[in-house]
Write an enzyme that holds these catalytic residues in place. Structure first.
Site, PDB file in Angstrom:
ATOM      1  CG  HIS A   1     -12.763  -2.025   7.430  1.00 25.97           C
ATOM      2  ND1 HIS A   1     -13.347  -0.872   7.198  1.00 25.97           N
ATOM      3  CD2 HIS A   1     -12.019  -2.188   8.572  1.00 25.97           C
ATOM      4  CE1 HIS A   1     -13.156  -0.121   8.222  1.00 25.97           C
ATOM      5  NE2 HIS A   1     -12.423  -0.684   9.209  1.00 25.97           N
TER       6      HIS A   1
ATOM      7  CE  LYS B   1      -3.845  -2.015   2.440  1.00 23.29           C
ATOM      8  NZ  LYS B   1      -5.142  -2.169   1.541  1.00 23.29           N
TER       9      LYS B   1
ATOM     10  NE  ARG C   1      -7.728  -9.759  -5.542  1.00 24.62           N
ATOM     11  CZ  ARG C   1      -8.858  -9.321  -5.190  1.00 24.62           C
ATOM     12  NH1 ARG C   1     -10.161  -9.644  -5.942  1.00 24.62           N
ATOM     13  NH2 ARG C   1      -8.893  -8.806  -3.951  1.00 24.62           N
TER      14      ARG C   1
HETATM   15  P1  ADP Z   1      -7.729  -3.957   2.929  1.00 23.03           P
HETATM   16  O1  ADP Z   1      -6.741  -3.969   1.603  1.00 23.03           O
HETATM   17  O2  ADP Z   1      -7.363  -4.465   3.999  1.00 23.03           O
HETATM   18  O3  ADP Z   1      -9.176  -4.652   2.557  1.00 23.03           O
HETATM   19  P2  ADP Z   1      -8.595  -1.193   1.988  1.00 23.03           P
HETATM   20  O4  ADP Z   1      -7.558  -0.340   1.986  1.00 23.03           O
HETATM   21  O5  ADP Z   1      -9.110  -2.139   0.702  1.00 23.03           O
HETATM   22  O6  ADP Z   1      -7.983  -2.317   3.175  1.00 23.03           O
HETATM   23  O7  ADP Z   1      -9.687  -0.826   2.799  1.00 23.03           O
HETATM   24  C1  ADP Z   1     -10.873  -1.576   3.092  1.00 23.03           C
HETATM   25  C2  ADP Z   1     -12.089  -0.718   3.391  1.00 23.03           C
HETATM   26  O8  ADP Z   1     -11.924  -0.054   5.024  1.00 23.03           O
HETATM   27  C3  ADP Z   1     -12.598   0.388   2.742  1.00 23.03           C
HETATM   28  O9  ADP Z   1     -13.420  -0.123   1.696  1.00 23.03           O
HETATM   29  C4  ADP Z   1     -13.199   1.347   3.849  1.00 23.03           C
HETATM   30  O10 ADP Z   1     -14.457   1.029   3.787  1.00 23.03           O
HETATM   31  C5  ADP Z   1     -12.273   1.316   4.819  1.00 23.03           C
HETATM   32  N1  ADP Z   1     -11.023   2.316   4.827  1.00 23.03           N
HETATM   33  C6  ADP Z   1      -9.958   2.160   4.207  1.00 23.03           C
HETATM   34  N2  ADP Z   1      -9.233   3.191   4.533  1.00 23.03           N
HETATM   35  C7  ADP Z   1     -10.120   4.165   4.949  1.00 23.03           C
HETATM   36  C8  ADP Z   1      -9.873   5.575   5.216  1.00 23.03           C
HETATM   37  N3  ADP Z   1      -8.785   6.226   4.996  1.00 23.03           N
HETATM   38  N4  ADP Z   1     -11.009   6.217   5.816  1.00 23.03           N
HETATM   39  C9  ADP Z   1     -12.198   5.633   5.890  1.00 23.03           C
HETATM   40  N5  ADP Z   1     -12.242   4.431   5.585  1.00 23.03           N
HETATM   41  C10 ADP Z   1     -11.154   3.336   5.118  1.00 23.03           C
END
Ligand code: ADP
Length: 499
Positions: free
Chosen positions: A235, A116, A292
């Site tokens: 999430h 990330k 993917r």
């Molecule tokens: P992972 O890869 O662990 O699934 P992501 O970065 O894709 O994490 O985020 C998953 C979810 O977490 C997002 O869809 C959102 O709901 C929440 N999220 C992630 N980053 C933020 C943020 N900066 N602010 C608010 N919610 C967030």
């Protein structure tokens, strides 16, 4: 085109990819652990080879064994599906080294997007808006406090190698910061073998909106619009749809352009998804790229008419994309519900056991991508997703109504699933109005009332538990047991029972 491909995955996605391959006249090879030997994907494949491994999961993660089986089976390419080895740069490289085509992006793109922090750095350089925060891991606690203050609480600590919501902590005040940092790093180390943590501004009540892109090896990039994946629990996505209720044509165009710029920045090839957080003021920020095919790809397929899995295989075979950006139009509305073997009345506890009876819904506008059948055993070894139910309609309302009917007609006995929960969401006023964000399940959805109305869902619950459909139905509606007064009533009783 390839003569034969291997699918290094299991369940519904293996079946999905095999279907696409068949349509292209490509033979399919399944690899499976012995616990899966009776699963539909093994029988669906033209050839099936058994993996030997200590644990069932380890087999699907065994790079050298999978490559060896690809050679033995005469497969020219490997489709990794999602999960398992799909976002493993080493696997993509090992395929190249073994002279086998990896149906997905090049190792470099997987690697950079797999971190990330690296991805944020690359995206910022490419002019893609990222969530405010750091682009590198944090080690110094004074610096951590400084940045958190600058960003203004609440902030979010995230694992650089994160996925599945692990290693993520929302922090609302400075006195929680260090303890959250410690627990996030511990969880990250345990889950990913990497304890690197970085910090982002916590965006209040955002929507999760992602853009599907696809690119060939000839430099052609196309986006296929958005998916709204805001219905999440911890999430994790539960329901996805396309189009989103908050995007208009010009925003879709803008986000599509940004997504393509993001993909170009890592020389992306094949299907990929750029995830964004979308705030109340219609600002959007890059979250991550999934390198993917996504679980939720069918909603995009239904509104655009393209077959993403087929396109992926064609691209890997060196063909040009079969369409251009101007060929992409969006029609109607599609919603997907993930059918997980979890008990929604008991904190979504995963359920295991044997599916004693299964009848999946069908009918106009209904697609069910499933990996199970009557008799399938659901074990603790794998992800709890059994199938995906997708409803398509001319508009959102029609899609919701079709989904509601399909959920009511889904019959699974022997295992608990999240079907009643999906039904409650489909009937929820706020969901129907399209006014929901990532906080919907945790903040708006009323689990207490949901549990109380368990009886209302008796029919559906009965169908998905071992208690038995007919038994519970008779208990829930005892009047049906009264002596029948007319032939007509008799007929209705029988037909509803069969139904
Ligand atoms: P992972 O890869 O662990 O699934 P992501 O970065 O894709 O994490 O985020 C998953 C979810 O977490 C997002 O869809 C959102 O709901 C929440 N999220 C992630 N980053 C933020 C943020 N900066 N602010 C608010 N919610 C967030």
């Amino acid at each position: 085109m390839f003569k034969r491909i291997l699918i290094s995955n299991r369940g519904e996605i293996a079946v999905r990819i095999m279907r696409a391959a068949r349509e292209l006249g490509v033979e399919t090879v399944a690899v499976f652990h012995s616990v899966d030997k009776e699963m539909p994907f093994v029988h669906y494949a033209d050839y099936a080879w058994e993996l030997t491994s200590e644990t069932p999961k380890a087999g699907y993660l065994d790079i050298s064994q999978i490559i060896e089986l690809a050679h033995k089976s005469g497969a020219e390419a490997i489709h990794p599906g999602y999960g398992f080895l799909s976002e493993n740069a080493k696997f993509s490289q090992a395929c190249i080294d073994a002279g086998i085509k990896f149906i997905g992006p090049k190792p470099h793109a997987i690697e950079v997007m797999g971190s990330k922090t690296k991805a944020r750095e690359l995206m910022a350089a490419a002019g893609v808006p990222i969530v405010p925060g750091t682009k590198e891991k944090i080690t110094d606690m004074n610096r951590l406090h400084e940045i958190a203050n600058e960003l203004v609480y609440p902030v979010l600590l995230k694992a650089a190698s994160g996925g599945g919501g692990k290693g993520m902590r929302k922090v609302s005040s400075p006195n929680e910061l260090e303890s959250c940092f410690e627990s996030a790093s511990r969880e990250a180390l345990k889950s990913f073998g990497d304890d690197s943590i970085y910090i982002e501004k916590y965006i209040e009540n955002p929507k999760h909106i992602e853009i599907q892109i696809i690119a060939d090896e000839h430099g052609n990039y196309v986006h296929l619009g958005e998916r709204d994946c805001s219905v999440q629990r911890r999430h994790q996505k539960l329901i996805e749809e396309s189009p989103s209720t908050v995007l208009d044509e010009s925003l879709r165009y803008k986000m599509g352009e940004v997504a393509i710029a993001a993909a170009k920045a890592c020389n992306y090839v094949n299907a990929g998804t750029i995830e964004f957080l979308f705030d109340k003021h219609k600002n959007f920020y890059f979250l991550e790229m999934n390198t993917r095919l996504q679980v939720e790809h069918p909603v995009t397929e239904l509104v655009t008419g393209f077959d993403l899995a087929k396109e992926q295989i064609r691209i890997a075979a060196g063909e040009k994309l079969s369409f251009t950006q101007s060929d992409v139009t969006w029609k109607g509305h599609a919603i997907e519900c993930r059918i997980n073997a979890e008990d929604p009345f008991n904190d979504f506890m995963p359920d295991t056991g044997k599916i004693k009876y299964l009848r999946e819904p069908a009918g106009k506008g209904i697609r069910c991508d499933s990996g199970v059948e009557s008799g399938s055993t659901i074990s603790i070894y794998f992800d709890s997703m059994l199938a995906k139910l997708i409803a398509y309609g001319r508009n959102r309302q029609e899609a919701i109504e079709r989904m509601e009917q399909a959920l009511m007609n889904y019959r699974i006995k022997g295992i608990k699933t999240v079907i009643p929960f999906h039904l409650a969401v489909m009937r929820h006023e706020q969901f129907r109005a399209g006014s929901f964000d990532t906080g919907f399940i945790e903040q708006v959805f009323d689990f207490d009332s949901f549990k109380k109305i368990k009886d209302e869902f008796a029919e559906v619950i009965a169908a998905i538990t071992a208690a038995g459909y007919l038994k519970a139905k008779a208990q829930a509606q005892p009047e049906r047991r009264k002596p029948k007064q007319s032939k007509w009533k008799d007929y209705r009783f029988i037909s509803r029972r069969l139904f």
